[in-house]
Write an enzyme that holds these catalytic residues in place. Structure first.
Site, PDB file in Angstrom:
ATOM      1  N   ASN A 163       0.440  -5.310  16.230  1.00 52.18           N
ATOM      2  CA  ASN A 163      -0.183  -5.229  14.852  1.00 52.18           C
ATOM      3  C   ASN A 163       0.565  -4.764  14.014  1.00 52.18           C
ATOM      4  O   ASN A 163       1.289  -3.737  13.969  1.00 52.18           O
ATOM      5  CB  ASN A 163      -1.586  -4.397  15.357  1.00 52.18           C
ATOM      6  N   HIS A 204      -0.286  -2.041  10.560  1.00 56.02           N
ATOM      7  CA  HIS A 204      -1.277  -1.637   9.642  1.00 56.02           C
ATOM      8  C   HIS A 204      -0.782  -0.916   8.538  1.00 56.02           C
ATOM      9  O   HIS A 204       0.391  -0.240   8.290  1.00 56.02           O
ATOM     10  CB  HIS A 204      -1.751  -0.371  10.572  1.00 56.02           C
ATOM     11  N   SER A 258       3.048   0.261   9.163  1.00 55.77           N
ATOM     12  CA  SER A 258       3.630   0.680  10.672  1.00 55.77           C
ATOM     13  C   SER A 258       3.333  -0.714  11.596  1.00 55.77           C
ATOM     14  O   SER A 258       2.226  -1.324  11.441  1.00 55.77           O
ATOM     15  CB  SER A 258       2.568   1.792  11.352  1.00 55.77           C
ATOM     16  N   ASP A 300      -5.601   1.645  16.564  1.00 54.80           N
ATOM     17  CA  ASP A 300      -4.575   1.921  15.795  1.00 54.80           C
ATOM     18  C   ASP A 300      -3.676   3.150  16.402  1.00 54.80           C
ATOM     19  O   ASP A 300      -3.080   4.101  15.549  1.00 54.80           O
ATOM     20  CB  ASP A 300      -4.783   2.696  14.156  1.00 54.80           C
TER      21      ASP A 300
HETATM   22  C1  GAR Z   1      -2.042  -6.129   5.591  1.00 48.49           C
HETATM   23  O1  GAR Z   1      -1.911  -5.180   4.544  1.00 48.49           O
HETATM   24  C2  GAR Z   1      -2.270  -5.608   6.935  1.00 48.49           C
HETATM   25  O2  GAR Z   1      -1.486  -4.223   6.880  1.00 48.49           O
HETATM   26  C3  GAR Z   1      -3.758  -5.216   6.955  1.00 48.49           C
HETATM   27  O3  GAR Z   1      -4.252  -6.363   6.456  1.00 48.49           O
HETATM   28  C4  GAR Z   1      -3.379  -6.811   5.403  1.00 48.49           C
HETATM   29  C5  GAR Z   1      -3.345  -8.319   5.648  1.00 48.49           C
HETATM   30  O4  GAR Z   1      -2.565  -8.854   4.575  1.00 48.49           O
HETATM   31  N1  GAR Z   1      -4.106  -5.053   8.166  1.00 48.49           N
HETATM   32  C6  GAR Z   1      -5.110  -4.078   8.423  1.00 48.49           C
HETATM   33  O5  GAR Z   1      -5.505  -3.154   7.694  1.00 48.49           O
HETATM   34  C7  GAR Z   1      -5.442  -3.863  10.153  1.00 48.49           C
HETATM   35  N2  GAR Z   1      -6.179  -2.610  10.349  1.00 48.49           N
HETATM   36  P1  GAR Z   1      -2.316 -10.476   4.720  1.00 48.49           P
HETATM   37  O6  GAR Z   1      -3.516 -11.280   5.188  1.00 48.49           O
HETATM   38  O7  GAR Z   1      -1.820 -10.826   3.342  1.00 48.49           O
HETATM   39  O8  GAR Z   1      -1.097 -10.565   5.650  1.00 48.49           O
END
Ligand code: GAR
Length: 214
Positions: free
Chosen positions: A107, A109, A136, A145
């Protein structure tokens, strides 16, 4: 070649960064399917544009988390992936699902874990007046997480930052570290043993899991 299934819920810019690096021969891997829990995710269009199977396993149509995760698992397993990549997949996964993919589920985060687990990380970092934020990549374990880190990167927080400017800065770093981690997987360099990450046979520490980009 490393077979990857990417799970998304939204824009899919991390998915795009991975697709682009594979396309540019930076990573010897294949994204064999992209699965979203909602048909609205723009990442599905990105997958179609890259000739990748784009699948919706709609989370609105199922009742329990276990039922949904079983449907998801069935779709994923059809593709026999070596690695399952959560790229903005905004659902909590059941223990059974996570354990089924032990050591193969990662994942990204938007925080310097273990700080700011959960949602709204950019707002919370600004409210706390932190000087640094980051992103991360970690193995997924049943606890949310909290899995062992694989790679992190920091960004500075500026006095005039808003959640939008900060999110943009973090995203730019995500697009570097996630493809890099996947490259390491494709080279067989990363393993999880007893809830610890090993890179090239060495256990990672918070210091060695940090990539200094800025
Ligand atoms: C990213 O910033 C990722 O880190 C976050 O969602 C976004 C997705 O962006 N993930 C989380 O918050 C998971 N807990 P994207 O769809 O443009 O790749």
């Amino acid at each position: 070649m490393l077979r990857i299934v990417v799970l998304i819920s939204g824009n899919g810019s991390n998915l795009q960064a991975i697709i682009d690096d594979i396309h540019d021969d930076e990573i010897d891997a294949q994204v064999v399917a992209v699965i979203s829990n909602t048909k609205e995710a723009y990442g599905l269009t990105r997958a179609e544009q890259a000739d990748i199977d784009a699948i919706v396993v709609d989370s609105k149509s199922t009742t329990t988390r276990d039922e949904y995760d079983q449907q998801l698992q069935q779709q994923i397993d059809k593709y026999k992936p070596d690695l399952i990549v959560l790229a903005g997949f905004m659902r909590i996964l059941s223990d059974g699902f996570v354990n089924h993919y032990h050591g193969k589920l990662i994942n990204i985060h938007p925080s310097l874990l273990p700080k700011y687990q959960g949602l709204n990380t950019h707002q919370r970092v600004l409210a706390a007046k932190d000087t640094h934020h980051g992103a991360s990549v970690h193995f997924v374990i049943p606890e949310l997480d909290a899995g062992p880190l694989i790679l992190q990167t920091e960004v500075p927080i500026h006095a005039d930052d808003t959640t939008e400017t900060l999110a943009r800065r973090v995203h730019q770093q995500e697009h570097i570290i996630y493809p890099l981690v996947i490259k390491w997987f494709s080279e067989g360099r990363i393993k999880m043993l007893e809830n610890k990450t090993f890179k090239d046979g060495n256990e990672l520490t918070p210091e060695t899991a940090m990539l200094h980009l800025i």
